[in-house]
Enzyme design. Structure first.
Site, PDB file in Angstrom:
ATOM      1  N   GLY A 176       0.769  -1.231   0.000  1.00 22.31           N
ATOM      2  CA  GLY A 176       0.000   0.000   0.000  1.00 22.31           C
ATOM      3  C   GLY A 176       0.801   1.282   0.000  1.00 22.31           C
ATOM      4  O   GLY A 176       0.230   2.367   0.120  1.00 22.31           O
ATOM      5  N   GLY A 177       2.111   1.192  -0.168  1.00 23.17           N
ATOM      6  CA  GLY A 177       2.935   2.399  -0.143  1.00 23.17           C
ATOM      7  C   GLY A 177       2.565   3.384  -1.238  1.00 23.17           C
ATOM      8  O   GLY A 177       2.409   4.588  -0.994  1.00 23.17           O
ATOM      9  N   ASP A 214       2.536  -1.165 -10.809  1.00 23.07           N
ATOM     10  CA  ASP A 214       3.853  -1.398 -10.205  1.00 23.07           C
ATOM     11  C   ASP A 214       4.030  -2.907 -10.205  1.00 23.07           C
ATOM     12  O   ASP A 214       3.678  -3.589  -9.250  1.00 23.07           O
ATOM     13  CB  ASP A 214       3.905  -0.809  -8.797  1.00 23.07           C
ATOM     14  CG  ASP A 214       5.291  -0.917  -8.190  1.00 23.07           C
ATOM     15  OD1 ASP A 214       6.263  -0.528  -8.858  1.00 23.07           O
ATOM     16  OD2 ASP A 214       5.399  -1.404  -7.053  1.00 23.07           O
ATOM     17  N   CYS A 252      10.923  -2.593  -9.911  1.00 25.17           N
ATOM     18  CA  CYS A 252      12.147  -2.367  -9.127  1.00 25.17           C
ATOM     19  C   CYS A 252      13.251  -3.310  -9.606  1.00 25.17           C
ATOM     20  O   CYS A 252      13.954  -3.917  -8.800  1.00 25.17           O
ATOM     21  CB  CYS A 252      11.891  -2.515  -7.634  1.00 25.17           C
ATOM     22  SG  CYS A 252      11.216  -4.114  -7.136  1.00 25.17           S
TER      23      CYS A 252
END
Length: 453
Positions: free
Chosen positions: A276-277, A341, A394
């Site tokens: 949830g960032g 993401d 990432c």
């Protein structure tokens, strides 16, 4: 060292760890023999243990360091014992790793303390007689230290504490010198960076709060909502003091929400949201208005998103259990903006995910592009005409980043890459690939796509 069956892996009966070495041992056993993530294992142990901050820091340094150096520690251990490492009792294997890490990597720790405290761990957590074995191995390592170091220096993979396949891959991709710099970056302790929750505070006000709490803090050079902490009284204390004011997040991970540019009142989709960032960042940038739909497959991860939203006093996040690879018809062209993401190989964040360098395989890298392709296709279908989609990972892998986007754009002429400002220079760019050894933050890729009106 393979992960063994969970039912037989842990011989430790954990009530609480009495000191930093015990905490590191409990974490290490859980990582290598229960398949736990290092950060999660450590956090769980440290929450249960009532340790002083100095002991907590020591446990964190020791466990993270021993996990990162696993390949080299295995090599050293194999030179010192007369049996296959897989035959060692799990707890003894981990005690020896911690002892060898102190002897070979932690110069400020007296070797006598490294040996004696390892023997004490064996006495407490293993069967009778193991303490003599542990003592013999570590004393032998001291006698042979120069020889063992010379042997290890002959292999770059042992020097850099990375798997041989990964080092070779990076040397081909970046060149030998840059690959070495990247490995050295991974081996350093991860910096603590916080994202400010702008719904409840401002950057300047929070910086002042941090300084009054005894922190050394500075503004992020990458994101206006970020701060870097170089000295603090400990994260747990900061969370108690400022429970609503920040979220722990690397600077590069703050960028997707920022370049998405969500507007108050919009409907935003975060397709791969847990923990949830980025969803909470989007929600705060929308000033707690509109709606952020935060998705994950697993209910327990959705609960984590909801807990983070509640802690940050964000009321515009709605969690949805949704497999991102399965098209949801009622969501077609329903969102103003979307963030993908994507799950990825994670090769840009090995500094933070200590065990990942040893659990990933070169063959396993092939699993991610097909998954990412499905996620991207579905997210694109959910965005309205004229809307925006941000794709991020990432990782440093071209097949998961630039090539993934090129393939998508070739099939979808209604989508174009949209220029956005480089977060440091302001230069207009169509994609951003951050490299740790060059940029000083986690490795990250992102691009902004816009759908024709």
């Amino acid at each position: 060292m393979p992960v063994r069956d969970q039912s037989t892996a842990i011989s430790l009966q954990l009530k609480s760890a009495a000191n930093g070495r015990e905490a590191a041992l409990h974490a290490l056993v859980r990582v290598w023999f229960d398949g736990a993530y290092t950060a999660i294992a450590l956090n769980r142990v440290l929450r249960q243990a009532k340790l002083e901050e100095q002991d907590r820091r020591f446990a964190t340094e020791l466990a993270n360091g021993a996990v990162k150096a696993k390949g080299t520690l295995d090599f050293l251990l194999a030179q010192l014992v007369d049996r296959p490492l897989a035959k060692l009792e799990p707890v003894v294997y981990c005690i020896l790793h911690l002892g060898l890490y102190q002897v070979f990597y932690m110069e400020r720790i007296p070797v006598s303390a490294a040996c004696n405290e390892s023997v004490n761990l064996a006495k407490k957590f293993s069967h009778k007689g193991t303490d003599k074995f542990v003592n013999g191995v570590l004393r032998s390592s001291l006698r042979q230290k120069e020889r063992l170091l010379a042997l290890a220096q002959q292999d770059d993979a042992l020097v850099y504490c990375h798997p041989r396949w990964l080092l070779a891959r990076w040397q081909k991709q970046f060149g030998k010198e840059a690959a070495g710099d990247l490995c050295r970056w991974d081996n350093e302790p991860a910096a603590l960076s916080l994202r400010i929750n702008t719904v409840v505070t401002t950057r300047d006000a929070f910086l002042q709060d941090l300084r009054e709490a005894g922190c050394d803090a500075e503004v992020s050079l990458w994101c206006p909502d970020g701060v870097r902490i170089t000295k603090s009284p400990g994260l747990s204390k900061l969370l108690r003091m400022f429970p609503h004011s920040f979220y722990v997040q690397d600077e590069s991970s703050m960028l997707p929400a920022y370049v998405l540019q969500p507007e108050p009142g919009e409907r935003i989709l975060d397709l791969c949201s847990a923990p949830g960032g980025k969803a909470t960042h989007i929600a705060s940038l929308m000033d707690n208005s509109g709606q952020v739909t935060a998705c994950d497959i697993y209910p327990h991860k959705l609960r984590l998103i909801a807990e983070n939203a509640e802690r940050l006093q964000l009321e515009n996040i709605k969690t949805e259990q949704q497999d991102g690879t399965v098209l949801r018809e009622e969501w077609k062209e329903a969102f103003d903006r979307a963030l993908v993401d994507a799950p990825c190989s994670g090769l840009g964040v090995l500094r933070r995910r200590a065990e990942a360098r040893w659990t990933k395989t070169e063959k396993g890298l092939k699993e991610f592009p097909p998954l990412q392709r499905k996620l991207l296709e579905n997210a694109a279908a959910y965005v309205k005409a004229g809307g925006t989609l941000v794709y991020s990972t990432c990782t440093l892998e071209e097949n998961e980043n630039r090539k993934q986007i090129a393939d998508f754009l070739a099939k979808h002429r209604e989508w174009k890459q949209s220029l956005f400002p480089h977060p440091r220079t302001g230069e207009r760019i169509k994609e951003l690939q951050l490299l740790p050894q060059r940029d000083g933050v986690d490795g990250f890729y992102l691009t902004v796509l816009r759908k024709d009106s």
